[in-house]
Design a protein around this motif. Sequence first.
Motif, PDB file in Angstrom:
ATOM      1  N   ASP A  34       0.604  -1.200   0.073  1.00 21.17           N
ATOM      2  CA  ASP A  34       0.010   0.183   0.037  1.00 21.17           C
ATOM      3  C   ASP A  34       0.728   1.601  -0.308  1.00 21.17           C
ATOM      4  N   GLU A  35       0.358   2.022  -0.873  1.00 19.71           N
ATOM      5  CA  GLU A  35       1.444   3.616  -1.165  1.00 19.71           C
ATOM      6  C   GLU A  35       1.730   4.370  -0.097  1.00 19.71           C
ATOM      7  N   THR A  36       0.186   4.075   0.864  1.00 25.73           N
ATOM      8  CA  THR A  36       0.530   5.031   2.414  1.00 25.73           C
ATOM      9  C   THR A  36       1.692   4.123   3.139  1.00 25.73           C
ATOM     10  N   LEU A  37       2.234   3.258   2.930  1.00 26.54           N
ATOM     11  CA  LEU A  37       2.449   2.571   3.690  1.00 26.54           C
ATOM     12  C   LEU A  37       4.293   2.459   3.217  1.00 26.54           C
ATOM     13  N   LEU A  38       5.174   2.906   2.412  1.00 30.42           N
ATOM     14  CA  LEU A  38       6.050   2.936   1.248  1.00 30.42           C
ATOM     15  C   LEU A  38       6.824   3.182   2.266  1.00 30.42           C
ATOM     16  N   PRO A  39       7.477   4.825   3.090  1.00 29.91           N
ATOM     17  CA  PRO A  39       8.695   4.780   3.718  1.00 29.91           C
ATOM     18  C   PRO A  39       8.974   4.143   4.744  1.00 29.91           C
ATOM     19  N   VAL A  40       8.505   3.478   5.799  1.00 27.10           N
ATOM     20  CA  VAL A  40       8.783   2.632   6.922  1.00 27.10           C
ATOM     21  C   VAL A  40       8.920   0.811   6.086  1.00 27.10           C
ATOM     22  N   MET A  41       8.224   0.607   4.754  1.00 27.13           N
ATOM     23  CA  MET A  41       8.480  -0.403   4.034  1.00 27.13           C
ATOM     24  C   MET A  41       9.798  -0.593   3.586  1.00 27.13           C
ATOM     25  N   GLU A  42       9.590   1.070   2.852  1.00 28.38           N
ATOM     26  CA  GLU A  42      11.181   0.848   2.344  1.00 28.38           C
ATOM     27  C   GLU A  42      12.605   0.713   3.742  1.00 28.38           C
ATOM     28  N   GLU A  43      12.543   0.496   5.095  1.00 36.82           N
ATOM     29  CA  GLU A  43      13.494   0.874   5.716  1.00 36.82           C
ATOM     30  C   GLU A  43      13.572  -0.491   6.071  1.00 36.82           C
ATOM     31  N   GLN A  44      12.559  -1.148   6.233  1.00 40.73           N
ATOM     32  CA  GLN A  44      12.623  -2.900   6.743  1.00 40.73           C
ATOM     33  C   GLN A  44      12.732  -3.448   5.679  1.00 40.73           C
ATOM     34  N   SER A  69      14.755  13.096   1.821  1.00 36.68           N
ATOM     35  CA  SER A  69      14.982  14.607   1.979  1.00 36.68           C
ATOM     36  C   SER A  69      14.044  15.525   0.864  1.00 36.68           C
ATOM     37  N   ALA A  70      13.911  14.341  -0.234  1.00 35.39           N
ATOM     38  CA  ALA A  70      13.287  15.533  -1.231  1.00 35.39           C
ATOM     39  C   ALA A  70      11.721  15.903  -0.793  1.00 35.39           C
ATOM     40  N   LEU A  71      11.121  16.141   0.103  1.00 36.51           N
ATOM     41  CA  LEU A  71       9.706  15.906   0.878  1.00 36.51           C
ATOM     42  C   LEU A  71      10.253  16.685   2.332  1.00 36.51           C
ATOM     43  N   ARG A  72      11.259  17.030   2.189  1.00 35.37           N
ATOM     44  CA  ARG A  72      11.743  17.348   4.273  1.00 35.37           C
ATOM     45  C   ARG A  72      10.738  19.049   4.116  1.00 35.37           C
ATOM     46  N   ARG A  73      11.281  19.862   2.819  1.00 33.47           N
ATOM     47  CA  ARG A  73      10.012  21.176   2.631  1.00 33.47           C
ATOM     48  C   ARG A  73       9.173  20.974   3.032  1.00 33.47           C
ATOM     49  N   TYR A  74       9.075  19.647   2.462  1.00 30.77           N
ATOM     50  CA  TYR A  74       7.327  20.538   2.482  1.00 30.77           C
ATOM     51  C   TYR A  74       6.340  19.760   4.402  1.00 30.77           C
ATOM     52  N   THR A  75       6.923  18.419   4.943  1.00 32.35           N
ATOM     53  CA  THR A  75       6.700  18.525   5.732  1.00 32.35           C
ATOM     54  C   THR A  75       6.803  19.438   7.155  1.00 32.35           C
ATOM     55  N   ASP A  76       8.361  20.323   6.674  1.00 29.73           N
ATOM     56  CA  ASP A  76       8.504  21.778   7.607  1.00 29.73           C
ATOM     57  C   ASP A  76       6.791  22.574   6.907  1.00 29.73           C
ATOM     58  N   GLY A  77       6.386  22.317   6.174  1.00 27.93           N
ATOM     59  CA  GLY A  77       5.914  23.458   5.322  1.00 27.93           C
ATOM     60  C   GLY A  77       4.111  23.012   6.047  1.00 27.93           C
ATOM     61  N   VAL A  78       4.101  22.050   7.031  1.00 29.90           N
ATOM     62  CA  VAL A  78       2.775  21.720   7.146  1.00 29.90           C
ATOM     63  C   VAL A  78       2.785  21.107   8.808  1.00 29.90           C
ATOM     64  N   LYS A  79       1.190  21.217   9.726  1.00 32.24           N
ATOM     65  CA  LYS A  79       1.094  20.880  10.461  1.00 32.24           C
ATOM     66  C   LYS A  79      -0.255  19.912  10.547  1.00 32.24           C
ATOM     67  N   VAL A  80       0.493  18.644  11.920  1.00 39.65           N
ATOM     68  CA  VAL A  80      -0.412  17.571  11.878  1.00 39.65           C
ATOM     69  C   VAL A  80      -1.569  18.279  12.756  1.00 39.65           C
ATOM     70  N   LEU A  81      -3.081  17.293  12.932  1.00 34.79           N
ATOM     71  CA  LEU A  81      -4.366  18.280  13.308  1.00 34.79           C
ATOM     72  C   LEU A  81      -4.093  16.906  14.450  1.00 34.79           C
ATOM     73  N   GLY A  82      -4.959  17.439  15.429  1.00 30.66           N
ATOM     74  CA  GLY A  82      -5.287  17.244  16.491  1.00 30.66           C
ATOM     75  C   GLY A  82      -6.708  16.177  16.304  1.00 30.66           C
ATOM     76  N   VAL A  83      -7.492  15.547  16.219  1.00 33.90           N
ATOM     77  CA  VAL A  83      -8.328  14.717  16.345  1.00 33.90           C
ATOM     78  C   VAL A  83      -9.370  14.302  17.317  1.00 33.90           C
ATOM     79  N   ARG A  84     -10.871  14.977  17.349  1.00 33.15           N
ATOM     80  CA  ARG A  84     -11.611  14.283  18.653  1.00 33.15           C
ATOM     81  C   ARG A  84     -12.294  13.189  18.338  1.00 33.15           C
ATOM     82  N   SER A  85     -12.631  12.284  18.954  1.00 31.22           N
ATOM     83  CA  SER A  85     -13.569  11.432  18.170  1.00 31.22           C
ATOM     84  C   SER A  85     -15.287  11.563  18.543  1.00 31.22           C
TER      85      SER A  85
END
Length: 303
Positions: free
Chosen positions: A41-51, A211-227
């Motif tokens: 699944d493409e959403t899991l690619l970064p961690v699976m590449e490390e594995q 490294s190619a995506l670092r500038r973009y992750t530095d420019g966003v923030k993760v929202l807190g979610v209430r159930s």
Amino acid sequence: MKKLVLLPHIFGLLAVLGSCNNPQPQENQTIVGGKLQVLVDETLLPVMEEQVAVFEHLYKQADVELSVAQENQIVTKLVNNEVEVAVLTRQLNAEEMTFFEARQFRPRVYRFAEDALALVVNKNSADSVITVDDIIRVMQGKEPVGQVDRLVFDNPNSSTVRYLKDLAGVDSLPATGVYALKSNSEVLKYVYETPRTVGVLGLSWVVRPDSALRRYTDGVKVLGVRSQAGKPGADGYYKPSQSNLAEGIYPLSRSVYIINAEPRKGLGMGFAAFLTGLSGQRIILKSGLMPDSLPPRELIIRK
């Protein structure tokens, strides 16, 4: 849920046994050697590449090729016997299992991590929190709440879309308020450049960007979610941290599975053993996801 525990020092013995019992010796595959294609699944690619990088470093004869696909494509290839090993954020349902039962075979399924959908906004956005009810409203095509105009997904056929469709109880995406691009990296870039947008990503794309995506992750923030009321996580806003995943209070969490449909003892078995074993679980812990079993820590106390 079945568990697979295989210590590294017995890999060699099992490899010999596996090669002896392999009904297709021409493939020259054991549980620690040979070639293996894994659909992920493409959403899991970064961690699976490390594995895969660590697995191939430890087992020099192993060649694991990761191929990225969307969830429905992966399942189709599995049931059609086009691929034998896959990593998904759900198990196969009863209808999908009938394809294997017709061949008198049941895939081996192992849970090895807890992932989460991360909701990100532009760093300059005034919003820092969102509720599950807000998300459901957008998915049902109702007027958005707050300063968010739209939800942006990686792909219309992705696991993140399926997850939120199930959550909202809808069969299709609404005509407005929801947009789909082509990948998680495109979602990061879009949110970075477009205020008033909530991007929906796999967690590892946020916590382990290249490294190619670092500038973009530095420019966003993760929202807190209430159930939703009456469910865990309804008493506050929670981010997808390991501790919140462990306590079960982040509302948008999901399990990660490796599905091994090999009809023999092969490299898929060895790779699944690695993911669920000590080394693989340490990589999950380091990645920001929650491992299925916490690796032990040894403390050396000197007098």
